[in-house]
Design a protein around this motif. Structure first.
Motif, PDB file in Angstrom:
ATOM      1  N   HIS A 167     -58.130  56.434  58.437  1.00 24.03           N
ATOM      2  CA  HIS A 167     -58.670  55.173  58.492  1.00 24.03           C
ATOM      3  C   HIS A 167     -60.169  54.804  59.050  1.00 24.03           C
ATOM      4  CE1 HIS A 167     -54.126  54.677  59.082  1.00 24.03           C
ATOM      5  NE2 HIS A 167     -54.311  54.408  57.567  1.00 24.03           N
ATOM      6  N   ASP A 178     -60.548  54.868  63.194  1.00 25.91           N
ATOM      7  CA  ASP A 178     -59.901  55.954  63.857  1.00 25.91           C
ATOM      8  C   ASP A 178     -60.899  56.631  64.692  1.00 25.91           C
ATOM      9  OD1 ASP A 178     -57.408  55.674  62.662  1.00 25.91           O
ATOM     10  OD2 ASP A 178     -57.570  56.921  61.284  1.00 25.91           O
ATOM     11  N   GLU A 179     -61.982  56.872  64.233  1.00 26.17           N
ATOM     12  CA  GLU A 179     -62.974  57.590  64.845  1.00 26.17           C
ATOM     13  C   GLU A 179     -63.460  56.680  66.112  1.00 26.17           C
ATOM     14  OE1 GLU A 179     -65.277  54.296  63.506  1.00 26.17           O
ATOM     15  OE2 GLU A 179     -63.672  55.396  62.417  1.00 26.17           O
ATOM     16  N   THR A 182     -62.999  60.121  55.496  1.00 28.47           N
ATOM     17  CA  THR A 182     -61.439  59.430  55.811  1.00 28.47           C
ATOM     18  C   THR A 182     -60.696  59.577  54.283  1.00 28.47           C
ATOM     19  OG1 THR A 182     -62.662  57.424  55.262  1.00 28.47           O
ATOM     20  CG2 THR A 182     -62.716  57.928  57.291  1.00 28.47           C
ATOM     21  N   HIS A 197     -65.400  59.331  51.841  1.00 29.24           N
ATOM     22  CA  HIS A 197     -64.258  58.841  51.608  1.00 29.24           C
ATOM     23  C   HIS A 197     -63.526  59.344  50.414  1.00 29.24           C
ATOM     24  CE1 HIS A 197     -65.686  55.036  54.241  1.00 29.24           C
ATOM     25  NE2 HIS A 197     -66.657  55.639  53.627  1.00 29.24           N
TER      26      HIS A 197
END
Length: 223
Positions: free
Chosen positions: A14, A17-18, A40, A83
């Motif tokens: 998502h 998250d990073e 992602t 993505h």
């Protein structure tokens, strides 16, 4: 895309998250002149559960979270973001073989030697985290991307208990201004971020270190 080799790719579930789990790593790589790339699995469009603001954004949430991720990536020095576009919260329902192939195609152009992803238990058991871990693990172990021969898991209590080799532990205090700014860039998720990181004035002790564990390298599983 110019095909320039990059040492590290992150494969995460998502947007945000990073910033939660690998902000210090991304900043360190950028400062060394070796910026990471990030792919992602979802757009985070189910993230409305984490914030009243996100709920108010409704159907536009996925688009907005993509922009928030772009803003965070710029702060952290991530060179490129991609993505896959799977539905948030339903990654485990996707065709895993197809997801592996799509991720492999994206990564092959960027030519990483190391992939960072979630551990098998997802860190917190989230189904999307566990699914992207399976996808990332297959990518490396099945040698789906030329030159990608090292798999690193984001730290979890389970990995430590299993005796896996800790590849890196980064003190986020040294990178806190960038990490805090990247977290703040995910504006639609501010309620959730606040629950974990408070007002972002300093690194909470429970989240002070970003830890990474070696899982696979040159055809060998660790431990």
């Amino acid at each position: 895309m110019d095909g320039m080799k990059t040492p590290v790719a992150l494969l995460l579930a998502h947007p945000d998250d990073e910033a939660f789990l690998a902000a210090a790593l991304c900043r360190r790589l950028a400062e060394r002149g070796e910026p990471a790339v990030l792919l992602t699995a979802t757009r985070g469009d189910a993230g409305k559960r984490g914030s009243e603001l996100a709920a108010a954004l409704g159907r536009r949430l996925g688009e907005i979270r993509e922009q928030e991720l772009a803003d965070a990536a710029a702060i952290l020095g991530i060179r490129e973001v991609g993505h896959l576009g799977y539905p948030d919260g339903r990654l485990a329902e996707a065709d895993e073989r197809e997801a592996v192939e799509r991720a492999a195609q994206w990564l092959a152009v960027r030519r990483p030697s190391t992939l960072v992803t979630f551990p098998p238990d997802g860190g917190n058991g989230h189904p999307d985290h566990r699914a992207i871990s399976r996808i990332g693990t297959r990518l490396v172990r099945e040698r789906r991307v030329p030159g990608l021969d090292r798999l690193v898991y984001i730290g979890s209590e389970t990995l430590a208990q299993e005796g896996r080799k800790e590849a890196l532990a980064l003190d986020t205090k040294a990178f806190w201004p960038a990490k805090a700014a990247a977290l703040a860039a995910h504006r639609s998720q501010r309620d959730t971020i606040s629950a974990y990181f408070g007002d972002l004035s300093e690194a909470p002790e429970a989240w002070r270190f970003e830890r990474f564990y070696l899982a696979w390298e040159d055809g060998r599983e660790w431990p």
